[in-house]
Structure formats: structure tokens, C-alpha cells
Design a protein around this motif. Structure first.
Motif, PDB file in Angstrom:
ATOM      1  N   ARG A  43       0.856  -1.183   0.000  1.00 25.75           N
ATOM      2  CA  ARG A  43       0.000   0.000   0.000  1.00 25.75           C
ATOM      3  C   ARG A  43       0.894   1.236   0.000  1.00 25.75           C
ATOM      4  O   ARG A  43       1.876   1.281   0.768  1.00 25.75           O
ATOM      5  CB  ARG A  43      -0.887   0.020   1.245  1.00 25.75           C
ATOM      6  CG  ARG A  43      -1.889  -1.111   1.274  1.00 25.75           C
ATOM      7  CD  ARG A  43      -2.841  -0.981   2.441  1.00 25.75           C
ATOM      8  NE  ARG A  43      -3.768  -2.111   2.456  1.00 25.75           N
ATOM      9  CZ  ARG A  43      -4.784  -2.225   3.315  1.00 25.75           C
ATOM     10  NH1 ARG A  43      -4.992  -1.283   4.203  1.00 25.75           N
ATOM     11  NH2 ARG A  43      -5.577  -3.279   3.271  1.00 25.75           N
ATOM     12  N   LEU A  44       0.565   2.210  -0.816  1.00 23.21           N
ATOM     13  CA  LEU A  44       1.341   3.444  -0.848  1.00 23.21           C
ATOM     14  C   LEU A  44       0.822   4.383   0.246  1.00 23.21           C
ATOM     15  O   LEU A  44      -0.369   4.708   0.265  1.00 23.21           O
ATOM     16  CB  LEU A  44       1.228   4.110  -2.219  1.00 23.21           C
ATOM     17  CG  LEU A  44       2.181   5.289  -2.431  1.00 23.21           C
ATOM     18  CD1 LEU A  44       3.633   4.815  -2.506  1.00 23.21           C
ATOM     19  CD2 LEU A  44       1.818   6.057  -3.702  1.00 23.21           C
ATOM     20  N   ALA A 105       0.579 -13.445  -4.290  1.00 19.57           N
ATOM     21  CA  ALA A 105       0.614 -12.098  -3.748  1.00 19.57           C
ATOM     22  C   ALA A 105      -0.734 -11.429  -3.982  1.00 19.57           C
ATOM     23  O   ALA A 105      -1.267 -11.469  -5.084  1.00 19.57           O
ATOM     24  CB  ALA A 105       1.733 -11.296  -4.406  1.00 19.57           C
ATOM     25  N   GLY A 106      -1.294 -10.846  -2.950  1.00 22.50           N
ATOM     26  CA  GLY A 106      -2.652 -10.314  -3.026  1.00 22.50           C
ATOM     27  C   GLY A 106      -2.696  -8.840  -3.317  1.00 22.50           C
ATOM     28  O   GLY A 106      -1.696  -8.187  -3.506  1.00 22.50           O
ATOM     29  N   ARG A 107      -3.894  -8.355  -3.388  1.00 24.67           N
ATOM     30  CA  ARG A 107      -4.101  -6.946  -3.662  1.00 24.67           C
ATOM     31  C   ARG A 107      -5.497  -6.585  -3.201  1.00 24.67           C
ATOM     32  O   ARG A 107      -6.458  -7.312  -3.457  1.00 24.67           O
ATOM     33  CB  ARG A 107      -3.953  -6.713  -5.160  1.00 24.67           C
ATOM     34  CG  ARG A 107      -3.988  -5.266  -5.533  1.00 24.67           C
ATOM     35  CD  ARG A 107      -3.711  -5.118  -7.008  1.00 24.67           C
ATOM     36  NE  ARG A 107      -3.721  -3.709  -7.344  1.00 24.67           N
ATOM     37  CZ  ARG A 107      -3.339  -3.247  -8.514  1.00 24.67           C
ATOM     38  NH1 ARG A 107      -2.892  -4.057  -9.437  1.00 24.67           N
ATOM     39  NH2 ARG A 107      -3.377  -1.965  -8.758  1.00 24.67           N
ATOM     40  N   ALA A 108      -5.620  -5.457  -2.501  1.00 26.51           N
ATOM     41  CA  ALA A 108      -6.923  -5.021  -2.020  1.00 26.51           C
ATOM     42  C   ALA A 108      -7.819  -4.675  -3.208  1.00 26.51           C
ATOM     43  O   ALA A 108      -7.322  -4.322  -4.263  1.00 26.51           O
ATOM     44  CB  ALA A 108      -6.762  -3.799  -1.122  1.00 26.51           C
ATOM     45  N   PRO A 109      -9.149  -4.818  -3.027  1.00 24.56           N
ATOM     46  CA  PRO A 109     -10.054  -4.432  -4.117  1.00 24.56           C
ATOM     47  C   PRO A 109      -9.849  -2.962  -4.479  1.00 24.56           C
ATOM     48  O   PRO A 109      -9.484  -2.168  -3.625  1.00 24.56           O
ATOM     49  CB  PRO A 109     -11.443  -4.657  -3.514  1.00 24.56           C
ATOM     50  CG  PRO A 109     -11.243  -5.444  -2.268  1.00 24.56           C
ATOM     51  CD  PRO A 109      -9.840  -5.259  -1.816  1.00 24.56           C
ATOM     52  N   ASP A 110     -10.043  -2.639  -5.755  1.00 24.55           N
ATOM     53  CA  ASP A 110      -9.855  -1.261  -6.200  1.00 24.55           C
ATOM     54  C   ASP A 110     -10.695  -0.301  -5.358  1.00 24.55           C
ATOM     55  O   ASP A 110     -11.845  -0.578  -5.040  1.00 24.55           O
ATOM     56  CB  ASP A 110     -10.254  -1.128  -7.670  1.00 24.55           C
ATOM     57  CG  ASP A 110      -9.138  -1.632  -8.567  1.00 24.55           C
ATOM     58  OD1 ASP A 110      -7.991  -1.719  -8.074  1.00 24.55           O
ATOM     59  OD2 ASP A 110      -9.417  -1.948  -9.738  1.00 24.55           O
ATOM     60  N   SER A 111     -10.080   0.814  -5.006  1.00 23.76           N
ATOM     61  CA  SER A 111     -10.767   1.805  -4.199  1.00 23.76           C
ATOM     62  C   SER A 111     -11.195   2.956  -5.116  1.00 23.76           C
ATOM     63  O   SER A 111     -10.522   3.271  -6.088  1.00 23.76           O
ATOM     64  CB  SER A 111      -9.825   2.316  -3.122  1.00 23.76           C
ATOM     65  OG  SER A 111     -10.299   3.539  -2.622  1.00 23.76           O
ATOM     66  N   THR A 118      -2.676   0.456  -4.383  1.00 26.11           N
ATOM     67  CA  THR A 118      -2.108  -0.816  -3.932  1.00 26.11           C
ATOM     68  C   THR A 118      -1.395  -1.521  -5.080  1.00 26.11           C
ATOM     69  O   THR A 118      -1.641  -1.228  -6.252  1.00 26.11           O
ATOM     70  CB  THR A 118      -3.195  -1.790  -3.408  1.00 26.11           C
ATOM     71  OG1 THR A 118      -4.062  -2.130  -4.485  1.00 26.11           O
ATOM     72  CG2 THR A 118      -3.994  -1.187  -2.281  1.00 26.11           C
ATOM     73  N   GLU A 119      -0.499  -2.415  -4.719  1.00 28.26           N
ATOM     74  CA  GLU A 119       0.178  -3.292  -5.680  1.00 28.26           C
ATOM     75  C   GLU A 119       0.273  -4.669  -5.018  1.00 28.26           C
ATOM     76  O   GLU A 119       0.271  -4.765  -3.793  1.00 28.26           O
ATOM     77  CB  GLU A 119       1.605  -2.795  -5.985  1.00 28.26           C
ATOM     78  CG  GLU A 119       1.679  -1.519  -6.810  1.00 28.26           C
ATOM     79  CD  GLU A 119       1.324  -1.717  -8.275  1.00 28.26           C
ATOM     80  OE1 GLU A 119       1.339  -2.888  -8.733  1.00 28.26           O
ATOM     81  OE2 GLU A 119       0.991  -0.719  -8.946  1.00 28.26           O
ATOM     82  N   PRO A 120       0.406  -5.767  -5.806  1.00 25.95           N
ATOM     83  CA  PRO A 120       0.626  -7.079  -5.191  1.00 25.95           C
ATOM     84  C   PRO A 120       1.964  -7.085  -4.449  1.00 25.95           C
ATOM     85  O   PRO A 120       2.913  -6.441  -4.897  1.00 25.95           O
ATOM     86  CB  PRO A 120       0.669  -8.032  -6.391  1.00 25.95           C
ATOM     87  CG  PRO A 120       0.117  -7.271  -7.544  1.00 25.95           C
ATOM     88  CD  PRO A 120       0.345  -5.822  -7.269  1.00 25.95           C
ATOM     89  N   GLY A 121       2.017  -7.789  -3.307  1.00 22.05           N
ATOM     90  CA  GLY A 121       3.256  -7.878  -2.518  1.00 22.05           C
ATOM     91  C   GLY A 121       4.204  -8.907  -3.099  1.00 22.05           C
ATOM     92  O   GLY A 121       4.499  -9.929  -2.471  1.00 22.05           O
ATOM     93  N   THR A 122       4.696  -8.630  -4.306  1.00 21.10           N
ATOM     94  CA  THR A 122       5.559  -9.596  -4.994  1.00 21.10           C
ATOM     95  C   THR A 122       7.003  -9.453  -4.520  1.00 21.10           C
ATOM     96  O   THR A 122       7.529  -8.351  -4.464  1.00 21.10           O
ATOM     97  CB  THR A 122       5.498  -9.369  -6.514  1.00 21.10           C
ATOM     98  OG1 THR A 122       4.123  -9.387  -6.911  1.00 21.10           O
ATOM     99  CG2 THR A 122       6.239 -10.449  -7.264  1.00 21.10           C
TER     100      THR A 122
END
Ligand SMILES: [Zn+2]
Length: 269
Positions: A43-44, A105-111, A118-122
Motif C-alpha cells: 500500500r502506498l 501475492a494479493g491486492r486489495a479491491p480497487d478503491s 495498492t500493488e501485489p506484494g511480490t
């Protein structure tokens, strides 16, 4: 150094590092595969502009288990741990509860707000066990064993830096419950980040700015200045100098500088 690459039951990689010799590592992981639900995301921070890793699945990791249940001890007496062998010198494996992962690696639903990016935690998170002796510490290691840990760090840095999307590899050890260590067995960690960490990014920018302004190398000038000043020197060797930094932030803080200009750990040899 002899390197043996193996796989745990759930597919995670495990690598033994042994001194040159006849060590053969053929123990297999007898545990049933239990794929962990791994969904780290980045998350930025909208205020600071830094990437932050959010890894909710880490809440399920072992928290200060009794010594008899240590997952970093070798597998002995019918008890299976993270390390299938009955003994080891230095071993590295993928963290079962990683903050960054090449899988899932996940990613939160678009806000709806552009402020919540957000970006995947790769990336990859590895655990480095320094010794099979549960009660030792890095300071207890022999010179040759410490050199084997360095060999492992250098090998992992080379391997992980080559993974797609990895921008920084960082080997570190947190030690003590005070800083949040949940397993007392002597070990460190390696993070392969998909971004430049803020402190490293700042250091690189400072060095570039210093170069543009003076035409000189910041690390070399700093090392020369500390050696001339002498007041903060802890050790002056043939190849390295250790000193307490001029603007130290911690009660115990020592920085190590090689005398030879190198870009990274693997270049040290
Ligand atoms: Zn242990």
C-alpha cells in the motif's frame, strides 16, 4: 562451500550450506503439505509516499514457542521441523509466513479514491539459520561458520536479485524479544523487495547529489574523514574500518566500510 537445493512438502525452497566435504543432504520433509493462505499486498502511504507491506496472514505465525517446539531446530526424535535434516551447518528456506511472495501475492479491491493505491506484494522472504544450536548466537559462531553465513548471504543476494521485479535484497538479523523477534533460535532473514526501501533510496540520492556537487564519492570521503578524526573508530583492519557514525541514532550503532569500492555484497568475494 557446498550448496544443496531441496524442496519442502509444500513446495517452498530450502537450501543447505555446508563446508566443503562429504555432507550429503537427502532428508525429505515428511509433513503433509499445508499451503498457507499467503496474500501480502503493498500500500502506498499517501502522506509519506513510501510503500508499506500489509501481510495479515502473518498473525498466524508461531509466537515464542517453547524450546521443545522450535521450528528452526533440526528434525530429531520423531519431531519434524522446518528443517528435515537431523543436523545442519547453515540453512536457508522460504519463510512460511512471508511479507512478500512470488506466489499468491494479493491486492486489495480497487478503491474509488486515487489516494488508496495498492500493488501485489511480490517478492521473497527467506529465513537463514546460523547454526543448529538452539542456544547459541551469531557471536558464538566460529570464524569458519561466520564465513559460511556470509557465503549464504552472498549466494542468496545473487539469486534473489535475479528474480523478476526484485529491486533490492536486504540481509538482516533482528535479535531479542524487545525488537519483536518471535523465535529465539539464532537466525536472520532476507527480504527481496519489489521497491527501493526509503532509507536506501535516500542514501543513493544523497550520494548522487554529493557526486554532482563535488565530483567525489561520498562513502570514500566519509571513510577518509572518520579515519582522520579517529574519535569514533572501533576497528581499523587491512580491508575494513568500523566506526560509530557521527550522527548515530541508536545506543549501540557501528557502521562497517570496506576499503575497496564495491557495488554490493557479492562483489566482496
Ligand atoms: Zn531451535
Amino acid at each position: 562451500m557446498r550448496k544443496t537445493v531441496t524442496e519442502l512438502a509444500d513446495g517452498r525452497e530450502l537450501v543447505y550450506y555446508d563446508p566443503d566435504g562429504d555432507e550429503v543432504r537427502d532428508a525429505t520433509d515428511p509433513r503433509p503439505p499445508e499451503p498457507a493462505a499467503v496474500r501480502p499486498e503493498l500500500r502506498l502511504d499517501p502522506v509519506l509516499g513510501d510503500w508499506v507491506t500489509v501481510a495479515a496472514h502473518r498473525q498466524g505465525r508461531p509466537y515464542r514457542p517453547p524450546a521443545g517446539d522450535c521450528p528452526l531446530c533440526p528434525s530429531r526424535g520423531g519431531r519434524s521441523t522446518e528443517i528435515p535434516a537431523a543436523d545442519y551447518h547453515v540453512v536457508v528456506f522460504e519463510n512460511r509466513f512471508p511479507s512478500l511472495s512470488t506466489q499468491g501475492a494479493g491486492r486489495a479491491p480497487d478503491s474509488p479514491s486515487p489516494l488508496f493505491r495498492t500493488e501485489p506484494g511480490t517478492g521473497r522472504c527467506e529465513v537463514v539459520c546460523f547454526t543448529s544450536d538452539h542456544d547459541a548466537s551469531f557471536a558464538d559462531l566460529s570464524e569458519s561458520r561466520a564465513a559460511l553465513v556470509l557465503d549464504a548471504w552472498i549466494d542468496r543476494t545473487t539469486e534473489l536479485a535475479a528474480l523478476p521485479g526484485v529491486r533490492q535484497v536486504y540481509c538482516f538479523e533482528n535479535r531479542g524479544a524487545e525488537i519483536g523477534v518471535t523465535l529465539p533460535h539464532p537466525h536472520g532473514q532476507i527480504y527481496a523487495y519489489p521497491f527501493l526501501t526509503p532509507r536506501t533510496g535516500k542514501m543513493i540520492a544523497r550520494a548522487a547529489e554529493y557526486r554532482a556537487r563535488t565530483g567525489r564519492n561520498l562513502a570514500e570521503d566519509l571513510l577518509a574523514a572518520e579515519r582522520l578524526d579517529r574519535r569514533r573508530l572501533v576497528l581499523t583492519g587491512t580491508h575494513w574500518t568500523a566506526f560509530v557514525p557521527f550522527a548515530a541514532r541508536w545506543p549501540y550503532e557501528v557502521h562497517l566500510y570496506p576499503h575497496r569500492r564495491v557495488p554490493d555484497l557479492p562483489a566482496l568475494g
